[in-house]
Scaffold this motif. Structure first.
Motif, mmCIF file in Angstrom:
data_model
loop_
_atom_site.group_PDB
_atom_site.id
_atom_site.type_symbol
_atom_site.label_atom_id
_atom_site.label_comp_id
_atom_site.label_asym_id
_atom_site.label_seq_id
_atom_site.Cartn_x
_atom_site.Cartn_y
_atom_site.Cartn_z
ATOM 1 N N ALA A 25 0.678 -1.167 -0.026
ATOM 2 C CA ALA A 25 0.197 -0.068 0.071
ATOM 3 C C ALA A 25 0.864 1.073 -0.017
ATOM 4 N N SER A 26 0.182 2.340 -0.296
ATOM 5 C CA SER A 26 1.116 3.694 -0.366
ATOM 6 C C SER A 26 1.053 4.529 0.642
ATOM 7 N N ALA A 27 -0.075 4.519 1.487
ATOM 8 C CA ALA A 27 -0.115 5.363 2.705
ATOM 9 C C ALA A 27 -0.072 4.679 3.891
ATOM 10 N N THR A 28 0.326 5.502 5.079
ATOM 11 C CA THR A 28 0.662 4.932 6.407
ATOM 12 C C THR A 28 0.084 6.282 7.102
ATOM 13 N N LEU A 29 -0.779 5.923 8.025
ATOM 14 C CA LEU A 29 -1.314 6.743 9.230
ATOM 15 C C LEU A 29 -0.199 7.529 9.842
ATOM 16 N N GLY A 30 -0.085 8.652 9.971
ATOM 17 C CA GLY A 30 0.865 9.339 10.935
ATOM 18 C C GLY A 30 2.097 9.717 10.133
ATOM 19 N N LEU A 31 2.185 9.219 8.727
ATOM 20 C CA LEU A 31 3.656 9.160 8.091
ATOM 21 C C LEU A 31 3.209 10.394 6.717
ATOM 22 N N SER A 32 4.240 10.696 5.943
ATOM 23 C CA SER A 32 3.962 11.536 4.810
ATOM 24 C C SER A 32 3.223 10.757 3.875
ATOM 25 N N LEU A 61 -7.203 22.667 3.791
ATOM 26 C CA LEU A 61 -6.887 21.830 4.961
ATOM 27 C C LEU A 61 -6.194 20.599 4.907
ATOM 28 N N TYR A 62 -6.327 19.879 3.615
ATOM 29 C CA TYR A 62 -5.964 18.554 3.335
ATOM 30 C C TYR A 62 -6.014 18.300 1.797
ATOM 31 N N ALA A 79 -4.137 13.613 3.558
ATOM 32 C CA ALA A 79 -2.892 14.371 4.465
ATOM 33 C C ALA A 79 -3.320 15.628 4.888
ATOM 34 N N THR A 80 -2.702 16.115 6.159
ATOM 35 C CA THR A 80 -2.922 17.624 6.475
ATOM 36 C C THR A 80 -2.006 18.324 5.481
ATOM 37 N N ALA A 81 -2.028 19.635 5.854
ATOM 38 C CA ALA A 81 -1.446 20.676 5.149
ATOM 39 C C ALA A 81 0.004 20.624 5.400
ATOM 40 N N ASP A 82 0.219 20.000 6.570
ATOM 41 C CA ASP A 82 1.679 19.681 6.882
ATOM 42 C C ASP A 82 2.330 18.220 6.116
#
Length: 165
Positions: A25-32, A61-62, A79-82
């Protein structure tokens, strides 16, 4: 005694648990965005990796990123703006690797899923509602779907129900 209606939920649960170890998978909660995909780059085609880190939708916002895995399953990360992934969703013929999607939150998910299984509940959708993690996962062979998010990471002003619809 072998009761046919009990074997289907058991097969579903075993299939879900086995699928946790399958696919990248490509996404991980809490990471970029795209970090998990980059870590497993050898298993994902370059086009899928590029798509995973390219926003498909954004607002102030995201951002939303999307990738279609080789299995045909579509994974979306929010993902957040950060640049921190606060939510992921999936839909497709194969359950994605939930340990990769959930990252550091996977142990919370696994403990709760084990607790549900040990309570005697078999098959059907799985719902985890903890202070630090919410997961809804369901489906059957060739049609899996679900989402996960970390409530503490949701940006102020974002309604998670609107994001995940």
């Amino acid at each position: 005694m072998n009761v046919p209606h009990q074997s289907t939920p058991i097969r579903l649960l075993l299939g879900l648990l086995l699928a946790v170890c399958a696919g990248a998978a490509s996404a991980t909660l809490g990471l970029s965005p795209g970090v998990a995909g980059a870590a497993s780059a050898s298993s994902a085609p370059p086009a899928a990796r590029m798509q995973a880190v390219t926003p498909t939708d954004s607002n102030s916002l995201y951002t939303q990123h999307e990738v279609q895995l080789e299995s045909g399953t579509v994974v979306r990360e929010f993902a957040t703006a950060d640049g921190v992934v606060f939510a992921v969703s999936w839909q497709g013929p194969v359950l994605p690797d939930l340990s990769a999607l959930l990252g550091g939150y996977f142990n919370t998910f696994k403990l709760e899923a084990d607790r549900v299984r040990l309570s005697g509940r078999r098959g059907g959708p799985l719902s985890v509602q903890q202070a630090d993690l919410v997961v809804q996962s369901g489906g059957r062979m060739r049609h899996f779907f679900g989402h996960a998010y970390a409530p503490s990471l949701i940006p102020a002003g974002v309604n998670i129900k609107d994001v995940l619809q």
